[in-house]
Write an enzyme that holds these catalytic residues in place. Structure first.
Site, short mmCIF file in Angstrom:
data_model
loop_
_atom_site.label_atom_id
_atom_site.label_comp_id
_atom_site.label_asym_id
_atom_site.label_seq_id
_atom_site.Cartn_x
_atom_site.Cartn_y
_atom_site.Cartn_z
N HIS A 17 0.86 -1.19 0.00
CA HIS A 17 0.00 0.00 0.00
C HIS A 17 0.89 1.23 0.00
O HIS A 17 1.69 1.42 0.92
CB HIS A 17 -0.91 0.02 1.24
CG HIS A 17 -1.84 -1.15 1.27
ND1 HIS A 17 -3.11 -1.11 0.72
CD2 HIS A 17 -1.68 -2.41 1.75
CE1 HIS A 17 -3.69 -2.29 0.87
NE2 HIS A 17 -2.84 -3.11 1.49
N LEU A 18 0.76 2.06 -1.03
CA LEU A 18 1.59 3.26 -1.13
C LEU A 18 0.82 4.54 -0.87
O LEU A 18 1.42 5.60 -0.73
CB LEU A 18 2.24 3.34 -2.51
CG LEU A 18 3.42 2.40 -2.77
CD1 LEU A 18 3.87 2.49 -4.22
CD2 LEU A 18 4.59 2.71 -1.83
N ARG A 19 -0.53 4.46 -0.86
CA ARG A 19 -1.37 5.65 -0.63
C ARG A 19 -1.13 6.70 -1.73
O ARG A 19 -0.68 6.38 -2.81
CB ARG A 19 -1.14 6.28 0.76
CG ARG A 19 -1.10 5.28 1.92
CD ARG A 19 -2.38 4.50 2.08
NE ARG A 19 -2.35 3.79 3.35
CZ ARG A 19 -3.02 2.67 3.58
NH1 ARG A 19 -3.76 2.12 2.65
NH2 ARG A 19 -2.95 2.09 4.76
N ASN A 43 -6.54 0.42 -3.15
CA ASN A 43 -7.59 0.91 -2.23
C ASN A 43 -7.38 2.36 -1.81
O ASN A 43 -7.28 2.69 -0.65
CB ASN A 43 -7.73 -0.01 -1.00
CG ASN A 43 -6.47 -0.11 -0.16
OD1 ASN A 43 -5.35 0.08 -0.66
ND2 ASN A 43 -6.63 -0.40 1.12
N LYS A 101 -7.98 -6.79 -7.84
CA LYS A 101 -8.10 -7.10 -6.41
C LYS A 101 -9.56 -7.15 -5.99
O LYS A 101 -10.32 -6.21 -6.23
CB LYS A 101 -7.37 -6.02 -5.60
CG LYS A 101 -7.44 -6.18 -4.09
CD LYS A 101 -6.48 -7.23 -3.58
CE LYS A 101 -6.63 -7.52 -2.10
NZ LYS A 101 -5.94 -6.59 -1.23
N HIS A 176 -2.06 -12.13 1.75
CA HIS A 176 -1.77 -12.16 3.19
C HIS A 176 -2.52 -13.29 3.91
O HIS A 176 -3.37 -13.06 4.76
CB HIS A 176 -2.06 -10.80 3.87
CG HIS A 176 -3.32 -10.10 3.43
ND1 HIS A 176 -4.56 -10.69 3.42
CD2 HIS A 176 -3.50 -8.85 2.97
CE1 HIS A 176 -5.44 -9.81 2.99
NE2 HIS A 176 -4.83 -8.69 2.70
N LEU A 221 -5.39 -6.25 9.28
CA LEU A 221 -6.40 -7.19 8.79
C LEU A 221 -5.86 -7.94 7.59
O LEU A 221 -5.29 -7.30 6.69
CB LEU A 221 -7.68 -6.42 8.41
CG LEU A 221 -8.43 -5.84 9.61
CD1 LEU A 221 -9.51 -4.88 9.16
CD2 LEU A 221 -9.03 -6.96 10.47
N ASP A 249 2.30 -6.33 2.63
CA ASP A 249 1.09 -5.64 3.07
C ASP A 249 1.45 -4.42 3.92
O ASP A 249 0.68 -4.02 4.78
CB ASP A 249 0.14 -6.58 3.84
CG ASP A 249 -1.29 -6.03 3.89
OD1 ASP A 249 -1.60 -5.12 3.09
OD2 ASP A 249 -2.08 -6.49 4.73
N HIS A 253 -0.41 4.16 8.15
CA HIS A 253 -1.42 5.07 8.71
C HIS A 253 -0.64 5.99 9.63
O HIS A 253 0.44 5.62 10.12
CB HIS A 253 -2.45 4.28 9.54
CG HIS A 253 -3.31 3.39 8.72
ND1 HIS A 253 -4.49 3.78 8.14
CD2 HIS A 253 -3.17 2.08 8.38
CE1 HIS A 253 -5.04 2.77 7.47
NE2 HIS A 253 -4.25 1.73 7.59
N ALA A 265 -6.40 -0.26 10.72
CA ALA A 265 -5.68 -1.53 10.52
C ALA A 265 -4.54 -1.32 9.56
O ALA A 265 -4.72 -0.76 8.48
CB ALA A 265 -6.65 -2.57 9.94
O1 DOR Z 1 -4.24 -4.16 7.78
C1 DOR Z 1 -4.56 -3.85 6.64
N1 DOR Z 1 -4.38 -2.61 6.16
N2 DOR Z 1 -5.14 -4.77 5.87
C2 DOR Z 1 -5.64 -4.47 4.67
O2 DOR Z 1 -6.19 -5.34 4.05
C3 DOR Z 1 -5.61 -3.08 4.16
C4 DOR Z 1 -4.54 -2.32 4.78
C5 DOR Z 1 -4.68 -0.82 4.55
O3 DOR Z 1 -4.91 -0.42 3.40
O4 DOR Z 1 -4.53 -0.06 5.50
ZN ZN Z 2 -3.25 -5.07 1.86
#
Ligand code: DOR
Ligand code: ZN
Length: 352
Positions: A17-19, A43, A101, A176, A221, A249, A253, A265
């Site tokens: 995840h790079l945001r 996402n 995905k 994951h 998660l 993964d 945050h 998460a």
């Molecule tokens: O812990 C998680 N964070 N699980 C995920 O599936 C998404 C990810 C996130 O994008 O923060």
């Molecule tokens: Zn993920």
């Protein structure tokens, strides 16, 4: 004698995840330092649902990296109930999008646009099989009556197995994977089912998160599971079996949104995953299989060449020191704490 160094092909992170925006600018260098390529999760808000979105997002990633780095983002599309066969055809023809995905709606961060009724997506899965476009699944159900620790096992029974029985040609990655059930299911399947494993699930069980105080930086998660599951994950990762490969993964945050009454998460592990993984493989007496896990199996799955560039990891007598935080604007991101001394680190000065 204890092994003191290992040389790998430069690793790939097959789940990252790079945001976007300031967060992207702050995190991307951590991945670019230790990884040649990464499968970038879609996402965002709004999600990356088309080749056009993915092309623009890819460019923002490259812009955030600046010149002088060869990191290659491999893009994914977010499957929604509005995705069309045309979207998939364009994706398969694009050279940019490597996979699609599936997020069950409500399963995790920014999954609200995900799929509520899986039956509505079957025609798309058939299309993906025809196009040989892999399906990456967040393998958890979200039903209220299912305990959060059982979400993965129930997903296999209710969602994944029916898809695989109906469309056996579809190539799927259980992202994951966190349970023995998942490992056993992948292990018993043929050659169309693969799995990524995270650094943190290989290192920690749920006690690390919940005993002696709640540790929000370990909340992710799928959630950390009990020890027997961690042992199954470690056996799979270190086995050399081509069906299992690294996807950190890593999911940043801000520290504030993690240390919160309703904490987000995600574990940010991009900065120190490789030292942690060398530790896991050393503990399992399987350092000879580390390269397969970090640098070979994932590339083969995606039909990519194994990276020519090399990376040297060294074992030192003093524990490696990792930064605990880094800044994102006025906030910080907290880096994964493996909970034990890590003696392995990447030798960034090595010219190989
Ligand atoms: O812990 C998680 N964070 N699980 C995920 O599936 C998404 C990810 C996130 O994008 O923060
Ligand atoms: Zn993920």
């Amino acid at each position: 004698m204890t092994q003191q160094e290992i040389v790998l092909n430069k690793p790939d992170d097959m789940h990252l995840h790079l945001r976007d925006g300031d967060m992207l600018s702050a995190v991307v260098e951590h991945s670019a330092r230790d990884f040649a390529r990464a499968i970038v999760m879609p996402n965002l808000v709004p999600p990356v649902t088309t080749v056009e979105d993915a092309t623009r997002y890819r460019q923002r990633i490259l812009d955030a990296l600046g010149s002088g780095t060869s990191f290659e983002p491999l893009m994914t599309l977010y499957l929604t109930e509005s995705t069309t066969a045309g979207d998939l055809e364009k994706a398969a023809a694009s050279n940019i999008v490597k996979a699609v995905k599936l997020y069950p709606a409500g399963a995790t961060t920014n999954s609200d646009s995900g799929v509520r009724d899986i039956a509505k997506s079957y025609h798309l899965f058939e299309k993906m099989a025809e196009l040989d476009l892999p399906l990456l699944v967040h393998g958890e159900v979200t039903d209220d009556d299912i305990d959060i620790f059982d979400r993965e096992a129930v997903f296999i029974d209710r969602v994944l197995d029916p898809i695989r029985r109906t469309i056996p040609e579809l190539r799927i990655v259980m992202e994951h994977v966190t349970t023995k059930d998942g490992v056993d299911y992948v292990g018993s399947a043929g050659n169309n089912l693969f799995a990524t494993l995270t650094t943190h699930h290989l290192m920690l069980n749920r006690n690390a998160m919940l005993v002696g105080g709640i540790r929000p930086h370990y909340y992710c998660l799928p959630i950390l599971k009990r020890e027997e599951h961690r042992q199954a994950l470690r056996a799979a990762a270190t086995s050399g079996d081509a069906r299992f490969f690294l996807g950190t993964d890593s999911a940043p945050h801000t520290t504030y949104t993690k240390e919160n009454a309703c904490g987000c998460a995600g574990v940010f592990s991009a900065a120190n995953s490789l030292g942690c993984l060398a530790t896991v493989f050393e503990e399992e007496q399987a350092l000879e299989n580390l390269n397969a896990f970090t640098s070979v199996n994932g590339a083969k799955f995606y039909g990519l060449d194994i990276n020519d560039a090399k990376m040297r990891l060294v074992r030192t007598s003093e524990p490696a020191v990792f930064p605990q935080h880094f800044k994102v604007g006025a906030e910080t991101v907290t880096v994964f704490d493996p909970g034990k001394p890590i003696y392995w680190h990447v030798d960034h000065a090595a010219s190989l």
